[in-house]
Scaffold this active site. Structure first.
Site, PDB file in Angstrom:
ATOM      1  N   TYR A  32       0.788  -1.222   0.107  1.00 19.65           N
ATOM      2  CA  TYR A  32       0.085   0.005   0.020  1.00 19.65           C
ATOM      3  C   TYR A  32       1.019   1.208   0.007  1.00 19.65           C
ATOM      4  O   TYR A  32       0.704   1.911   0.967  1.00 19.65           O
ATOM      5  CB  TYR A  32      -0.921   0.055   1.360  1.00 19.65           C
ATOM      6  CG  TYR A  32      -2.413   0.587   0.736  1.00 19.65           C
ATOM      7  CD1 TYR A  32      -3.307   0.021   0.013  1.00 19.65           C
ATOM      8  CD2 TYR A  32      -2.621   1.963   1.393  1.00 19.65           C
ATOM      9  CE1 TYR A  32      -4.307   0.504  -0.263  1.00 19.65           C
ATOM     10  CE2 TYR A  32      -3.916   2.615   0.899  1.00 19.65           C
ATOM     11  CZ  TYR A  32      -4.593   1.718   0.032  1.00 19.65           C
ATOM     12  OH  TYR A  32      -5.886   2.386  -0.440  1.00 19.65           O
ATOM     13  N   GLY A  36       6.186   7.948   1.012  1.00 14.86           N
ATOM     14  CA  GLY A  36       7.357   7.621   2.190  1.00 14.86           C
ATOM     15  C   GLY A  36       8.099   6.455   1.538  1.00 14.86           C
ATOM     16  O   GLY A  36       9.332   6.536   1.870  1.00 14.86           O
ATOM     17  N   HIS A  37       7.384   5.489   1.272  1.00 14.51           N
ATOM     18  CA  HIS A  37       7.952   4.199   0.567  1.00 14.51           C
ATOM     19  C   HIS A  37       8.718   4.669  -0.622  1.00 14.51           C
ATOM     20  O   HIS A  37      10.234   4.121  -0.899  1.00 14.51           O
ATOM     21  CB  HIS A  37       6.991   3.130   0.274  1.00 14.51           C
ATOM     22  CG  HIS A  37       6.077   2.435   1.291  1.00 14.51           C
ATOM     23  ND1 HIS A  37       4.836   2.837   1.499  1.00 14.51           N
ATOM     24  CD2 HIS A  37       6.482   1.750   2.518  1.00 14.51           C
ATOM     25  CE1 HIS A  37       4.355   2.281   2.531  1.00 14.51           C
ATOM     26  NE2 HIS A  37       5.215   1.672   2.893  1.00 14.51           N
ATOM     27  N   GLN A  61       4.226 -10.206  12.558  1.00 14.22           N
ATOM     28  CA  GLN A  61       4.550  -8.798  13.505  1.00 14.22           C
ATOM     29  C   GLN A  61       3.243  -8.219  13.985  1.00 14.22           C
ATOM     30  O   GLN A  61       3.167  -7.036  14.421  1.00 14.22           O
ATOM     31  CB  GLN A  61       5.403  -7.841  12.715  1.00 14.22           C
ATOM     32  CG  GLN A  61       4.617  -7.145  11.430  1.00 14.22           C
ATOM     33  CD  GLN A  61       5.677  -6.612  10.547  1.00 14.22           C
ATOM     34  OE1 GLN A  61       6.525  -7.071   9.970  1.00 14.22           O
ATOM     35  NE2 GLN A  61       5.656  -5.114  10.482  1.00 14.22           N
ATOM     36  N   LYS A 149      10.593   7.073   9.939  1.00 14.06           N
ATOM     37  CA  LYS A 149       9.165   7.027  10.626  1.00 14.06           C
ATOM     38  C   LYS A 149       9.077   6.245  11.678  1.00 14.06           C
ATOM     39  O   LYS A 149       8.296   6.232  12.641  1.00 14.06           O
ATOM     40  CB  LYS A 149       8.262   6.682   9.338  1.00 14.06           C
ATOM     41  CG  LYS A 149       7.075   6.157   9.688  1.00 14.06           C
ATOM     42  CD  LYS A 149       5.951   7.472  10.056  1.00 14.06           C
ATOM     43  CE  LYS A 149       4.423   6.942  10.593  1.00 14.06           C
ATOM     44  NZ  LYS A 149       4.238   5.555  10.002  1.00 14.06           N
ATOM     45  N   LYS A 184       3.239  10.313   6.501  1.00 14.66           N
ATOM     46  CA  LYS A 184       2.503   9.475   5.844  1.00 14.66           C
ATOM     47  C   LYS A 184       2.719   8.073   6.371  1.00 14.66           C
ATOM     48  O   LYS A 184       3.574   7.635   6.892  1.00 14.66           O
ATOM     49  CB  LYS A 184       3.285   9.430   4.283  1.00 14.66           C
ATOM     50  CG  LYS A 184       3.037  10.790   3.489  1.00 14.66           C
ATOM     51  CD  LYS A 184       3.378  10.755   2.121  1.00 14.66           C
ATOM     52  CE  LYS A 184       3.037  11.946   1.516  1.00 14.66           C
ATOM     53  NZ  LYS A 184       1.839  12.055   0.677  1.00 14.66           N
ATOM     54  N   SER A 185       1.448   7.364   6.050  1.00 12.33           N
ATOM     55  CA  SER A 185       1.348   5.999   6.681  1.00 12.33           C
ATOM     56  C   SER A 185       0.262   5.435   6.043  1.00 12.33           C
ATOM     57  O   SER A 185      -0.942   5.809   5.675  1.00 12.33           O
ATOM     58  CB  SER A 185       1.040   6.054   8.141  1.00 12.33           C
ATOM     59  OG  SER A 185       0.725   4.816   8.663  1.00 12.33           O
ATOM     60  N   SER A 186       0.210   3.926   5.663  1.00 13.01           N
ATOM     61  CA  SER A 186      -0.566   3.272   5.270  1.00 13.01           C
ATOM     62  C   SER A 186      -1.719   3.325   5.881  1.00 13.01           C
ATOM     63  O   SER A 186      -2.999   3.141   5.570  1.00 13.01           O
ATOM     64  CB  SER A 186      -0.079   1.766   4.707  1.00 13.01           C
ATOM     65  OG  SER A 186       0.901   1.896   4.215  1.00 13.01           O
TER      66      SER A 186
HETATM   67  P1  AMP Z   1       5.626  -0.117   6.167  1.00  9.69           P
HETATM   68  O1  AMP Z   1       5.199  -0.575   4.712  1.00  9.69           O
HETATM   69  O2  AMP Z   1       4.842   0.724   7.031  1.00  9.69           O
HETATM   70  O3  AMP Z   1       6.116  -1.425   6.856  1.00  9.69           O
HETATM   71  O4  AMP Z   1       6.964   0.364   5.849  1.00  9.69           O
HETATM   72  C1  AMP Z   1       7.924   0.065   5.185  1.00  9.69           C
HETATM   73  C2  AMP Z   1       9.139   1.124   5.536  1.00  9.69           C
HETATM   74  O5  AMP Z   1       8.880   2.326   4.848  1.00  9.69           O
HETATM   75  C3  AMP Z   1       9.700   1.098   6.660  1.00  9.69           C
HETATM   76  O6  AMP Z   1      11.112   1.216   6.717  1.00  9.69           O
HETATM   77  C4  AMP Z   1       8.954   2.608   7.105  1.00  9.69           C
HETATM   78  O7  AMP Z   1       9.828   3.275   8.156  1.00  9.69           O
HETATM   79  C5  AMP Z   1       9.100   3.179   5.822  1.00  9.69           C
HETATM   80  N1  AMP Z   1       8.183   4.262   5.784  1.00  9.69           N
HETATM   81  C6  AMP Z   1       6.965   4.238   6.054  1.00  9.69           C
HETATM   82  N2  AMP Z   1       6.035   5.552   6.170  1.00  9.69           N
HETATM   83  C7  AMP Z   1       7.167   6.416   5.926  1.00  9.69           C
HETATM   84  C8  AMP Z   1       7.175   7.779   5.945  1.00  9.69           C
HETATM   85  N3  AMP Z   1       6.227   8.542   6.205  1.00  9.69           N
HETATM   86  N4  AMP Z   1       8.401   8.537   5.552  1.00  9.69           N
HETATM   87  C9  AMP Z   1       9.701   7.662   5.378  1.00  9.69           C
HETATM   88  N5  AMP Z   1       9.663   6.290   5.434  1.00  9.69           N
HETATM   89  C10 AMP Z   1       8.475   5.814   5.722  1.00  9.69           C
END
Ligand code: AMP
Length: 282
Positions: A32, A36-37, A61, A149, A184-186
């Site tokens: 998703y 950020g990704h 997790q 993040k 930003k976050s999923s």
């Molecule tokens: P996730 O898909 O949420 O597990 O995140 C995958 C990677 O993307 C992790 O290393 C997170 O820290 C990074 N990530 C998620 N959101 C952000 C963001 N807003 N800014 C920078 N990195 C991010």
């Protein structure tokens, strides 16, 4: 850009690249994908000849009452984003590919995982360390990219790589925010309109704390109290934690006399969001 579902396919592709003398970066994600990704993929594309993005909602997790089932998924959207940012391969396995029947080996860390998110999410970091170790063994990257993040996750991964002598460079990338400040976050997709507005207290509290540090405040409880007060004024917000910890050990400190991390976790309605700043980035 290719999407593959099996470990064998990843290994075959990486072997081919290695035979050509190419370097490989890995960006582990749960999919998703958002900007950020994308910033992690950009960084890997800059530093390496080839970039692998893993796209896997890792059941290990998630705690039993967490959002594993509802976690958003959209592989077509993800494929487009990865391609646009120069990624070469998406590894998108099913849980059975990663955890075969009888799976029983785990990577477990003490100390660093016993603070912050580790307290409210007791199985989380065992799942993270185990899946990231597996991804490192599958892809064997030169470098792997993680966002600040998830600051505790970044510290835990760095520590694991050091403890277990993994020959991989870990790169931490800055937090990417919406134009109004929200990280930003999923999980932001869970928020209703009212909650989306309320969620701004997280970044506002982070900016408030950052300003206090910039202006010379060294007393952690003064900073924490001011941040808590700001969040508590929002009726839709419920604090999980607001803490300042030593960057290396993730243990709480009283004074800013060493590199520190100020991290917060706040429920906005049912959605748990996190944000942070490193004092060295202020
Ligand atoms: P996730 O898909 O949420 O597990 O995140 C995958 C990677 O993307 C992790 O290393 C997170 O820290 C990074 N990530 C998620 N959101 C952000 C963001 N807003 N800014 C920078 N990195 C991010």
């Amino acid at each position: 850009m290719k999407i593959v579902k099996t470990i064998d396919e990843v290994r075959r592709q990486v072997k081919e690249w290695r035979a050509q003398g190419l370097t490989v970066g890995l960006v582990p994600t749960m999919g998703y994908l958002h900007e950020g990704h994308a910033s992690l993929i950009d960084a890997s594309h800059r530093d390496n000849d080839r970039t692998v993005v893993s796209d896997f909602v890792n059941p290990m997790q998630f705690g039993p009452t967490e959002d594993l089932e509802s976690y958003p998924r959209d592989i077509e959207h993800d494929a487009k984003l990865v391609e646009e940012h120069g990624g070469d391969l998406i590894f998108n396995p099913e849980p059975e590919e990663m955890y075969h029947e009888g799976f029983s080996s785990f990577v477990d860390m003490t100390v660093l995982t016993q603070e912050l998110c580790g307290l409210s999410r007791p199985v989380h970091f065992r799942g993270v360390c185990t899946v990231v170790s597996k991804l490192f063994n599958i892809v064997k990257p030169d470098r792997a990219y993680f966002g600040k993040k998830d600051a505790q996750q970044l510290a835990v991964i760095r520590h694991m790589v050091d403890d277990l002598n993994m020959d991989i460079e870990i790169i931490g990338c800055p937090i990417v925010r919406e134009s109004d400040g929200l990280a930003k976050s999923s999980r932001n997709t869970y928020l209703s309109e009212a909650e989306r507005k309320a969620a701004l207290v997280l970044s506002q509290a982070i900016f408030l704390g950052k300003d206090m540090v910039k202006n010379g405040e060294k007393n952690c409880s003064v900073i924490i109290d001011a941040m808590k007060k700001h969040i508590e004024a929002e009726p839709l917000a419920r604090i999980d934690y607001v803490k300042i910890v030593d960057c290396a050990t993730m243990q709480q400190i009283g004074a800013l006399d060493r590199p520190a991390l100020c991290a917060i976790a706040v429920y906005i309605g049912k959605t748990r969001l996190i944000d942070n700043f490193f004092t060295e980035d202020v």
